[in-house]
Design a protein around this motif. Structure first.
Motif, PDB file in Angstrom:
ATOM      1  N   GLU A 149     -29.948  19.433  30.012  1.00 53.80           N
ATOM      2  CA  GLU A 149     -30.612  19.993  28.833  1.00 53.80           C
ATOM      3  C   GLU A 149     -32.009  19.432  28.610  1.00 53.80           C
ATOM      4  O   GLU A 149     -32.886  20.119  28.074  1.00 53.80           O
ATOM      5  N   ALA A 220     -28.531  18.562  21.638  1.00 53.81           N
ATOM      6  CA  ALA A 220     -27.709  19.651  21.101  1.00 53.81           C
ATOM      7  C   ALA A 220     -28.169  19.990  19.689  1.00 53.81           C
ATOM      8  O   ALA A 220     -28.193  19.135  18.805  1.00 53.81           O
ATOM      9  N   THR A 366     -24.055  26.052  25.435  1.00 56.60           N
ATOM     10  CA  THR A 366     -24.280  24.764  24.787  1.00 56.60           C
ATOM     11  C   THR A 366     -23.072  24.241  24.021  1.00 56.60           C
ATOM     12  O   THR A 366     -22.733  23.050  24.109  1.00 56.60           O
ATOM     13  N   ARG A 369     -20.474  22.999  26.549  1.00 61.48           N
ATOM     14  CA  ARG A 369     -20.987  22.535  27.844  1.00 61.48           C
ATOM     15  C   ARG A 369     -20.458  21.151  28.211  1.00 61.48           C
ATOM     16  O   ARG A 369     -19.964  20.949  29.331  1.00 61.48           O
TER      17      ARG A 369
END
Length: 436
Positions: A149, A220, A366, A369
């Motif tokens: 990410e 996140a 997301t 994940r």
């Protein structure tokens, strides 16, 4: 060609910040894997302290059983820390996992032996290994998710490969520490008490990694963490079953061959090829260093040819060459010959390990994940990776060592099938193949 000059200073600062975050996250990854692998490299010394037996293969079989036990806790850790990372953020999960690993390593460093407390000694060793396995089950998925990410689009394969640079670096440092200790302590002292030193080093290093992880920024978003599916195992299995099964499939074969040519190789060189402990340690140190350096190269290659192409090269090559390479290793006459063969095998495995984290992360959205990557990986890793040494030693103990070679080959055929079925373009994160 250098990228165009349209990038602002803030873009450059952001890029440097991302690279810094990857370094900080991967430093903790290195420490956790060092702590976990020290057990494998030191077990040849402390096996007699916890499992008294006149037969070396029996002692190693018992310690390999506990090595496998550490993997049994991984799925629980993968679920627990994956859920934590998806619901409450990657940063907190990364901090919690490194603290847990510290506790496990400190426990092993201070354990009494069988001569001191009898059967409680191997029982407590198992508890400490379960704690380490629990921590590592959460570390892999959360670290892979975080690094994917925070990476830069178009270079995710290269940057995410540093997860395995530090994973292998942890193995390398564990092997290197043992090699250094061998120079200062005779074998008798290594077996008596000096094997504890690497575990103590690992516990202290974990505290240093904690400091680096406290500075990480969260990747996140609030909306993803608040999603009703965030960290839900039911949602993961119901909505993304193909991705979950894909990760299970190539992790099963990938973990098995990885542990075959890394942690098990030291014992194989001693127990099957007839080399000394010190010689096998030196061989593995050199091989692991070369293997570590290959990760960014293969990761960058995946950014150009695609993750699926990397996986097909790996799986087809491994299916064809595993039996010939291990057969030649069995009859290796010199450290150089053994080192060349192991390096060749690891070069092939690096097509997979360099993208192990990113190829999994690109298959999940997301909100699930970290759980999808961590739990699926830990489950397959526990069954196939964790049992690799035990199955290999068991096959040798019953006089059919060659069966293990074909077992690895059969699992690689499974990986060929799973790799062939992978999408040509990653459904999430977006740059999982070369642009046409």
């Amino acid at each position: 060609m250098v990228a165009n000059t349209g990038h602002s200073a803030s873009d450059h600062h952001s890029t440097r910040g991302k690279i810094g975050a990857i370094i900080a996250a991967s430093s903790g990854n290195l420490v956790e894997w060092f702590d976990f692998y020290v057990y494998s490299f030191c077990s040849i010394y402390f096996a007699g302290a916890f499992f008294p037996s006149a037969d070396r293969t029996t002692q190693l079989l018992n310690t390999a059983g506990l090595f496998a036990a550490g993997f049994l806790a991984r799925p629980v850790g993968g679920w627990f820390f994956g859920r934590m990372a998806d619901r409450h953020g990657r940063r907190g999960a990364l901090i919690a996992s490194v603290l847990t690993m510290c506790a496990g390593s400190l426990g092993i460093a201070s354990l009494p032996t069988y001569a001191q407390i009898g059967v409680w000694a191997p029982a407590l060793l198992m508890v400490a290994r379960l704690v380490q396995g629990f921590a590592l089950g959460g570390e892999y998925g959360t670290a892979a998710t975080y690094m994917s990410e925070v990476s830069i689009e178009g270079r995710r394969g290269f940057l995410s490969s540093f997860q395995y640079v530090t994973l292998i670096g942890g193995q390398l440092l564990a092997s290197l520490v043992v090699v250094v200790l061998q120079q200062f302590f005779p074998e008798a002292e290594m077996k008596a008490w000096a094997w504890r030193i690497p575990f103590a080093i690992g516990a202290l290093a974990a505290l240093c990694a904690l400091v680096a992880r406290l500075r990480l920024q969260e990747t996140a978003g609030h909306e993803a963490r608040e999603d009703k599916e965030a960290g839900s195992l039911i949602a993961l299995l119901q909505r993304y079953p193909k991705a979950f099964l894909s990760v299970l499939g190539f992790t099963a074969g990938g973990s098995l061959i990885f542990y075959t040519f890394t942690t098990y190789m030291q014992k194989f060189l001693v127990n099957s090829s007839g080399m000394s402990i010190a010689t096998s340690s030196r061989i593995m140190t050199v091989c692991l260093f070369i293997y570590m350096c290959l990760q960014p190269v293969m990761g960058a290659l995946s950014d150009r040819i695609g993750r699926r192409s990397n996986m097909l090269i790996f799986s087809i090559g491994a299916a064809l060459l595993t039996v010939p390479i291990i057969t030649l290793l069995h009859g290796a006459k010199s450290p150089l010959e053994a080192g060349v063969l192991i390096t060749a095998a690891l070069a092939l495995v690096s097509f997979y390990t360099s993208i192990s984290g990113i190829i999994k992360a690109e298959l999940f959205p997301t909100q699930v994940r970290a759980l999808g990557v961590g739990f699926a990986y830990a489950l397959a890793n526990a069954v196939f990776g964790g049992s690799a040494e035990y199955v290999a030693l068991w096959a040798k103990s019953v006089g059919h060592e060659g069966v293990f070679y074909w077992y690895v080959t059969a699992m690689m055929v499974v990986v060929v099938a799973v790799s062939w079925a992978l999408p040509r373009r990653a459904p999430y994160l977006g740059d999982g193949r070369a642009q046409s």
